[in-house]
Design a protein around this motif. Structure first.
Motif, PDB file in Angstrom:
ATOM      1  N   ALA A 105      52.459  26.521  39.164  1.00  0.00           N
ATOM      2  CA  ALA A 105      51.542  27.564  38.695  1.00  0.00           C
ATOM      3  C   ALA A 105      51.433  27.586  37.178  1.00  0.00           C
ATOM      4  CB  ALA A 105      52.010  28.925  39.202  1.00  0.00           C
ATOM      5  N   VAL A 106      50.210  27.848  36.699  1.00  0.00           N
ATOM      6  CA  VAL A 106      49.951  28.006  35.272  1.00  0.00           C
ATOM      7  C   VAL A 106      49.480  29.439  35.032  1.00  0.00           C
ATOM      8  CG1 VAL A 106      49.429  25.562  34.945  1.00  0.00           C
ATOM      9  CG2 VAL A 106      47.591  27.149  35.547  1.00  0.00           C
ATOM     10  N   ALA A 107      49.237  29.764  33.766  1.00  0.00           N
ATOM     11  CA  ALA A 107      48.928  31.148  33.397  1.00  0.00           C
ATOM     12  C   ALA A 107      47.740  31.702  34.165  1.00  0.00           C
ATOM     13  CB  ALA A 107      48.677  31.235  31.891  1.00  0.00           C
ATOM     14  N   SER A 108      46.695  30.889  34.358  1.00  0.00           N
ATOM     15  CA  SER A 108      45.505  31.382  35.046  1.00  0.00           C
ATOM     16  C   SER A 108      45.794  31.726  36.507  1.00  0.00           C
ATOM     17  CB  SER A 108      44.382  30.343  34.977  1.00  0.00           C
ATOM     18  OG  SER A 108      44.791  29.127  35.583  1.00  0.00           O
ATOM     19  N   ASP A 109      46.774  31.048  37.109  1.00  0.00           N
ATOM     20  CA  ASP A 109      47.134  31.344  38.497  1.00  0.00           C
ATOM     21  C   ASP A 109      47.785  32.725  38.610  1.00  0.00           C
ATOM     22  OD1 ASP A 109      46.234  28.800  39.255  1.00  0.00           O
ATOM     23  OD2 ASP A 109      48.169  27.912  38.760  1.00  0.00           O
ATOM     24  N   PHE A 110      48.642  33.035  37.648  1.00  0.00           N
ATOM     25  CA  PHE A 110      49.267  34.353  37.651  1.00  0.00           C
ATOM     26  C   PHE A 110      48.241  35.454  37.385  1.00  0.00           C
ATOM     27  CE2 PHE A 110      52.954  31.633  36.419  1.00  0.00           C
ATOM     28  CZ  PHE A 110      53.738  31.894  37.537  1.00  0.00           C
ATOM     29  N   ARG A 111      47.273  35.166  36.507  1.00  0.00           N
ATOM     30  CA  ARG A 111      46.220  36.154  36.252  1.00  0.00           C
ATOM     31  C   ARG A 111      45.416  36.409  37.526  1.00  0.00           C
ATOM     32  NH1 ARG A 111      45.637  33.333  31.276  1.00  0.00           N
ATOM     33  NH2 ARG A 111      43.837  32.173  32.087  1.00  0.00           N
ATOM     34  N   ALA A 112      45.128  35.347  38.268  1.00  0.00           N
ATOM     35  CA  ALA A 112      44.361  35.503  39.505  1.00  0.00           C
ATOM     36  C   ALA A 112      45.111  36.358  40.515  1.00  0.00           C
ATOM     37  CB  ALA A 112      44.048  34.129  40.104  1.00  0.00           C
ATOM     38  N   LEU A 113      46.412  36.159  40.618  1.00  0.00           N
ATOM     39  CA  LEU A 113      47.200  36.966  41.556  1.00  0.00           C
ATOM     40  C   LEU A 113      47.283  38.418  41.103  1.00  0.00           C
ATOM     41  CD1 LEU A 113      50.197  34.666  42.635  1.00  0.00           C
ATOM     42  CD2 LEU A 113      48.127  35.232  43.913  1.00  0.00           C
ATOM     43  N   ARG A 114      47.424  38.632  39.779  1.00  0.00           N
ATOM     44  CA  ARG A 114      47.460  40.020  39.290  1.00  0.00           C
ATOM     45  C   ARG A 114      46.140  40.726  39.570  1.00  0.00           C
ATOM     46  NH1 ARG A 114      50.342  37.722  34.881  1.00  0.00           N
ATOM     47  NH2 ARG A 114      48.429  37.633  33.627  1.00  0.00           N
ATOM     48  N   ALA A 115      45.023  40.029  39.375  1.00  0.00           N
ATOM     49  CA  ALA A 115      43.711  40.620  39.660  1.00  0.00           C
ATOM     50  C   ALA A 115      43.576  40.927  41.148  1.00  0.00           C
ATOM     51  CB  ALA A 115      42.605  39.658  39.222  1.00  0.00           C
ATOM     52  N   HIS A 116      44.091  40.040  41.960  1.00  0.00           N
ATOM     53  CA  HIS A 116      44.046  40.258  43.406  1.00  0.00           C
ATOM     54  C   HIS A 116      44.847  41.500  43.790  1.00  0.00           C
ATOM     55  CE1 HIS A 116      43.748  39.058  47.659  1.00  0.00           C
ATOM     56  NE2 HIS A 116      44.968  39.555  47.750  1.00  0.00           N
ATOM     57  N   LEU A 117      46.026  41.671  43.185  1.00  0.00           N
ATOM     58  CA  LEU A 117      46.868  42.822  43.520  1.00  0.00           C
ATOM     59  C   LEU A 117      46.211  44.136  43.102  1.00  0.00           C
ATOM     60  CD1 LEU A 117      50.500  41.570  42.771  1.00  0.00           C
ATOM     61  CD2 LEU A 117      49.335  41.806  44.962  1.00  0.00           C
ATOM     62  N   LYS A 118      45.433  44.126  42.036  1.00  0.00           N
ATOM     63  CA  LYS A 118      44.698  45.336  41.653  1.00  0.00           C
ATOM     64  C   LYS A 118      43.712  45.730  42.752  1.00  0.00           C
ATOM     65  CE  LYS A 118      44.962  44.925  36.603  1.00  0.00           C
ATOM     66  NZ  LYS A 118      44.186  44.744  35.341  1.00  0.00           N
ATOM     67  N   GLN A 119      43.054  44.733  43.321  1.00  0.00           N
ATOM     68  CA  GLN A 119      42.131  45.017  44.419  1.00  0.00           C
ATOM     69  C   GLN A 119      42.896  45.552  45.628  1.00  0.00           C
ATOM     70  OE1 GLN A 119      39.019  42.033  45.265  1.00  0.00           O
ATOM     71  NE2 GLN A 119      39.810  40.900  43.519  1.00  0.00           N
ATOM     72  N   GLU A 120      44.020  44.954  45.912  1.00  0.00           N
ATOM     73  CA  GLU A 120      44.860  45.415  47.028  1.00  0.00           C
ATOM     74  C   GLU A 120      45.209  46.883  46.879  1.00  0.00           C
ATOM     75  OE1 GLU A 120      48.569  43.594  47.972  1.00  0.00           O
ATOM     76  OE2 GLU A 120      47.661  41.676  48.494  1.00  0.00           O
ATOM     77  N   GLN A 121      45.754  47.215  45.709  1.00  0.00           N
ATOM     78  CA  GLN A 121      46.191  48.584  45.473  1.00  0.00           C
ATOM     79  C   GLN A 121      45.022  49.556  45.602  1.00  0.00           C
ATOM     80  OE1 GLN A 121      49.307  49.786  44.930  1.00  0.00           O
ATOM     81  NE2 GLN A 121      50.212  47.759  45.193  1.00  0.00           N
ATOM     82  N   ALA A 122      43.851  49.140  45.135  1.00  0.00           N
ATOM     83  CA  ALA A 122      42.678  50.011  45.196  1.00  0.00           C
ATOM     84  C   ALA A 122      42.281  50.306  46.640  1.00  0.00           C
ATOM     85  CB  ALA A 122      41.513  49.379  44.439  1.00  0.00           C
ATOM     86  N   VAL A 123      42.252  49.276  47.483  1.00  0.00           N
ATOM     87  CA  VAL A 123      41.806  49.507  48.861  1.00  0.00           C
ATOM     88  C   VAL A 123      42.874  50.228  49.672  1.00  0.00           C
ATOM     89  CG1 VAL A 123      40.195  47.586  48.884  1.00  0.00           C
ATOM     90  CG2 VAL A 123      42.539  47.209  49.662  1.00  0.00           C
ATOM     91  N   VAL A 124      44.153  49.974  49.366  1.00  0.00           N
ATOM     92  CA  VAL A 124      45.220  50.676  50.080  1.00  0.00           C
ATOM     93  C   VAL A 124      45.185  52.158  49.740  1.00  0.00           C
ATOM     94  CG1 VAL A 124      47.721  50.976  50.267  1.00  0.00           C
ATOM     95  CG2 VAL A 124      46.738  48.679  50.388  1.00  0.00           C
ATOM     96  N   SER A 125      44.948  52.472  48.458  1.00  0.00           N
ATOM     97  CA  SER A 125      44.912  53.878  48.044  1.00  0.00           C
ATOM     98  C   SER A 125      43.732  54.618  48.658  1.00  0.00           C
ATOM     99  CB  SER A 125      44.866  53.981  46.515  1.00  0.00           C
ATOM    100  OG  SER A 125      43.653  53.449  46.015  1.00  0.00           O
ATOM    101  N   ARG A 126      42.648  53.880  48.986  1.00  0.00           N
ATOM    102  CA  ARG A 126      41.483  54.493  49.618  1.00  0.00           C
ATOM    103  C   ARG A 126      41.597  54.497  51.142  1.00  0.00           C
ATOM    104  NH1 ARG A 126      38.426  50.962  46.243  1.00  0.00           N
ATOM    105  NH2 ARG A 126      37.741  49.842  48.115  1.00  0.00           N
ATOM    106  N   VAL A 127      42.689  53.996  51.645  1.00  0.00           N
ATOM    107  CA  VAL A 127      42.891  53.838  53.092  1.00  0.00           C
ATOM    108  C   VAL A 127      41.719  53.048  53.689  1.00  0.00           C
ATOM    109  CG1 VAL A 127      43.642  54.993  55.194  1.00  0.00           C
ATOM    110  CG2 VAL A 127      43.950  56.135  53.005  1.00  0.00           C
TER     111      VAL A 127
END
Length: 253
Positions: free
Chosen positions: A125-147
């Motif tokens: 993994a390189v820096a852009s891969d970690f950024r992609a996963l962090r962006a993905h987790l933001k989406q996860e948290q958003a949809v989980v919080s909205r049920v």
């Protein structure tokens, strides 16, 4: 970064579609109409719009998509090969209903594969891969919080597939997408409603260990994550009676 890695990065601009995209890519040898039906039914299962045991009537699906029953039959055969659909003589096609034993086997296979995935990700993994996963987790948290059941089901599975795709292991990504599609059936039947938030929080901790290149910790967290997901299964099947046209309608359009 190599040309192949650049191509992979571009494909991850919309991670929420990773699983369905992987399925569609795998069926590239099928006629276009068949691919569309395979992807639509797969998405409906992943997003819990089609429940285990739901009947998939050839005539209704043909009418929804404006195709022949032969095209629909090809799609159902493909879905049966992927264990998402069960074909019963003289009865027709149904969304599969995984047994408790099959559910346990699916998670056991995922644990083995994802231990290797963690090792390979930490190595490549390189820096852009970690950024992609962090962006993905933001989406996860958003949809989980909205049920948001539809969004969270797809995104929680996509986290694992995205790891494999970011490092260019497309074979592993395809295998995981197929297993996770089967997991969607399993969780629909057996998972408690509180498990989604725990899964997303565990993804956050896994990413922190990956960013630290702590292979041992990341592997331990991934193992614990999958065990926790499995332990949340109640093994008391749920059922629903969603209308087939409604479940597939948005994709037919």
């Amino acid at each position: 970064m190599t040309a192949s890695r650049k191509k992979t990065s571009k494909a991850q601009q919309t991670p929420a579609g990773t699983i369905v995209s992987a399925v569609a890519a795998a069926e590239s040898s099928l006629p276009d109409s068949t691919q569309i039906i395979v992807a639509a039914i797969t998405a409906a299962i992943i997003e819990h719009r089609l429940a285990p045991g739901a009947k998939l009537t050839e005539q209704k699906i043909a009418a929804i998509y404006g195709v022949s029953r032969t095209i629909v039959r090809q799609a159902l055969f493909q879905l049966a090969r992927d264990h998402l659909v069960t074909l019963e003589p003289a009865r027709g096609a149904f969304v599969s209903q995984p047994s408790v034993e099959e559910a346990q086997q699916v998670f056991a296979v995922r644990r083995m594969l994802e231990q290797h995935l963690v090792e390979e990700f930490c190595e490549k993994a390189v820096a852009s891969d970690f950024r992609a996963l962090r962006a993905h987790l933001k989406q996860e948290q958003a949809v989980v919080s909205r049920v948001d059941v539809t969004g969270r089901t797809r995104l929680l599975g996509d986290f694992h597939v995205l790891m494999a795709e970011r490092i260019g292991n497309h074979v592993l990504a395809q295998i995981l997408s197929e297993l996770i599609s089967r997991c969607a059936l399993i969780t629909l039947m057996y998972q408690s409603s509180r498990a989604a938030q725990h899964s997303s929080d565990e993804h956050v901790n896994i990413l922190k260990a990956l960013e630290a290149r702590d292979v041992a910790k990341a592997k331990a967290l991934m193992e614990a994550h999958l065990l926790a997901t499995e332990s949340s299964l109640l093994y008391h099947p749920r059922t629903s009676s969603a209308d087939l046209a409604q479940a597939l309608g948005s994709y037919a359009a």
